[in-house]
Motif scaffolding. Sequence first.
Motif, PDB file in Angstrom:
ATOM      1  N   ARG A 186       0.811  -1.213   0.000  1.00  0.00           N
ATOM      2  CA  ARG A 186       0.000   0.000   0.000  1.00  0.00           C
ATOM      3  C   ARG A 186       0.846   1.266   0.000  1.00  0.00           C
ATOM      4  O   ARG A 186       0.406   2.304  -0.488  1.00  0.00           O
ATOM      5  N   ASP A 199      -1.080   2.992  -2.834  1.00  0.00           N
ATOM      6  CA  ASP A 199      -1.938   4.085  -2.370  1.00  0.00           C
ATOM      7  C   ASP A 199      -1.427   5.439  -2.835  1.00  0.00           C
ATOM      8  O   ASP A 199      -2.204   6.319  -3.217  1.00  0.00           O
ATOM      9  N   SER A 200      -0.119   5.629  -2.789  1.00  0.00           N
ATOM     10  CA  SER A 200       0.421   6.935  -3.190  1.00  0.00           C
ATOM     11  C   SER A 200       0.181   7.197  -4.671  1.00  0.00           C
ATOM     12  O   SER A 200      -0.119   8.325  -5.067  1.00  0.00           O
ATOM     13  N   PHE A 222      -2.226   5.612  -6.700  1.00  0.00           N
ATOM     14  CA  PHE A 222      -3.622   5.559  -7.126  1.00  0.00           C
ATOM     15  C   PHE A 222      -4.591   6.325  -6.228  1.00  0.00           C
ATOM     16  O   PHE A 222      -5.709   6.625  -6.651  1.00  0.00           O
ATOM     17  N   LYS A 223      -4.152   6.673  -5.014  1.00  0.00           N
ATOM     18  CA  LYS A 223      -5.035   7.409  -4.107  1.00  0.00           C
ATOM     19  C   LYS A 223      -4.462   8.743  -3.651  1.00  0.00           C
ATOM     20  O   LYS A 223      -5.138   9.509  -2.962  1.00  0.00           O
ATOM     21  N   GLY A 224      -3.213   9.007  -3.997  1.00  0.00           N
ATOM     22  CA  GLY A 224      -2.613  10.285  -3.653  1.00  0.00           C
ATOM     23  C   GLY A 224      -2.331  10.457  -2.175  1.00  0.00           C
ATOM     24  O   GLY A 224      -2.277  11.589  -1.681  1.00  0.00           O
ATOM     25  N   SER A 271       0.790  10.923  -7.761  1.00  0.00           N
ATOM     26  CA  SER A 271      -0.485  10.357  -8.215  1.00  0.00           C
ATOM     27  C   SER A 271      -0.925  10.884  -9.571  1.00  0.00           C
ATOM     28  O   SER A 271      -2.109  10.773  -9.924  1.00  0.00           O
ATOM     29  N   ASP A 293      -9.497  -3.048  -5.420  1.00  0.00           N
ATOM     30  CA  ASP A 293      -9.167  -1.942  -4.524  1.00  0.00           C
ATOM     31  C   ASP A 293      -8.756  -0.660  -5.228  1.00  0.00           C
ATOM     32  O   ASP A 293      -8.854   0.423  -4.629  1.00  0.00           O
ATOM     33  N   TYR A 294      -8.324  -0.751  -6.478  1.00  0.00           N
ATOM     34  CA  TYR A 294      -7.792   0.436  -7.150  1.00  0.00           C
ATOM     35  C   TYR A 294      -8.460   0.728  -8.491  1.00  0.00           C
ATOM     36  O   TYR A 294      -8.032   1.630  -9.215  1.00  0.00           O
TER      37      TYR A 294
END
Length: 497
Positions: free
Chosen positions: A305, A309-310, A312-314, A343, A394-395
Amino acid sequence: MSLLTRRRLLRRAALSATAAGVAPAGLAGAAAAGTVASAAAVAGCDDTPDPHGDADPDGALRFPPGFGWGAATSAYQIEGAAKEDGRGESVWDTFSHTPGRIRNGDTGDVAADHYHRYAQDLDLMRDLGLRSYRFSISWPRIQADGSGRPNQRGLDFYRRLVDGLHERGIAPMATLFHWDLPQALQDTGGWENRDTAERFGDYADAVFRALGDQVPVWLTVNEPKTVVQNGYLWGHHAPGRQDPAAAYLVAHHLQLAHGLAVRALRATGGPGRIGPALNLHPCYPADETAEAAAATRLYDGYENRLYLDSIFKGAYPEDVLADLGAESRMVRGVRDGDLEIISSPVDLLAVQYYTPIYVTGQGDTVRRWPTSEAEWQQIYPEGMYDILTRVTRDYGRVPITITENGLPCPDTLGADGTVDDRARIDFLRDHFAAAHRAIRDGVPLESYHVWSLLDNFEWAEGYEQRWGLVYVDYPTQRRVLKRSAHWYRDVIRRNGL
């Protein structure tokens, strides 16, 4: 960073950084969603055949039309020509020439001599029927000291390679960074220095402007996690550090470099697609306890993650930041706007899968499956399905390419001139089947690149391990198609199993 966290990170590196393999630990099943269960429950899967799957009546598994069957390599592992045509020194030149670092004292000075034999290797790819070839560009071959005017002789080599691929009907997939950082940049701090990420953006821009019209897919940074774990926690990859405080600052700067490269491609207006190459493997709890579930969740944060996360979710995962501590070099090193850069929208995700991880309530790992010659690699094809479905769940439905998956075998050249590597065939067949099931269940998988096309310099293992579809007799540089290569050619021709 607390002393407890420092010790935990060093222990995790010892457990999961893989003692110098191609690609260490990776992605977690339900851990990213905050729940942990058995492998089957994590993926939401069972073995019930799908009546709507694309299997032939005889049971054969057919992949989507135009599926990109390919193979992968990296520059330092195959090119050789370490001091030719203006190439500068890389951290791996330095590391491999340091006594005691590489098994048998091997170096990548010659490797598979691909720099001189690329035309022969291109013909091998054509004969195998490859539809895609994933390779990397050597940064010190383009900029000897990591900055400044690009070396035209280096660019010309990759232009010849790319042109040769097109002439043979093979789609090029180029990776900008596969660990061979120019030594001159390491001398000024390497990836601990934020300026290295800026220099990477400049390098990417130069490569895009020289080759971008002929490369349909670009990958930015190969396995940033491996640089962090193997290079800065465990120390058995270049630059050979054991410094947890530096390691996750390095992770941030590698992610920043990725984002700057994405923006550089967009600025050129070129038609190529771009994304990261992440080694992602499922993490599972070793038992049914709440402690194992919690430990797996955090393990997944560091393994996966932190990078997913960085991009795809910033945002970086809060549990990892809390574990590192507010005063860690990474947390203090994140500036306003950095995560917006990291991102920057990508066109695809490259996934590399080798092994699952099973985590105990104490945060240690245990082995559940047979291992390969690479002792860190547990052979678990279901993990392939779990990775792919987890990422999509999840992404979102970002297009996915598998850019590494393979097996080292004790390959020997027989008296009849053949190499019988049946174990590799069995391994690939099972993983292809898992990928097929993921496609059937909605994963937008576009292509699959076997690691590796050629036997090569296998990092800290030197030439001890052979991962290739093609046997390389290093004293003569003769190439021999292994049994797996002939089998893979038939898979490509049939577009399935």
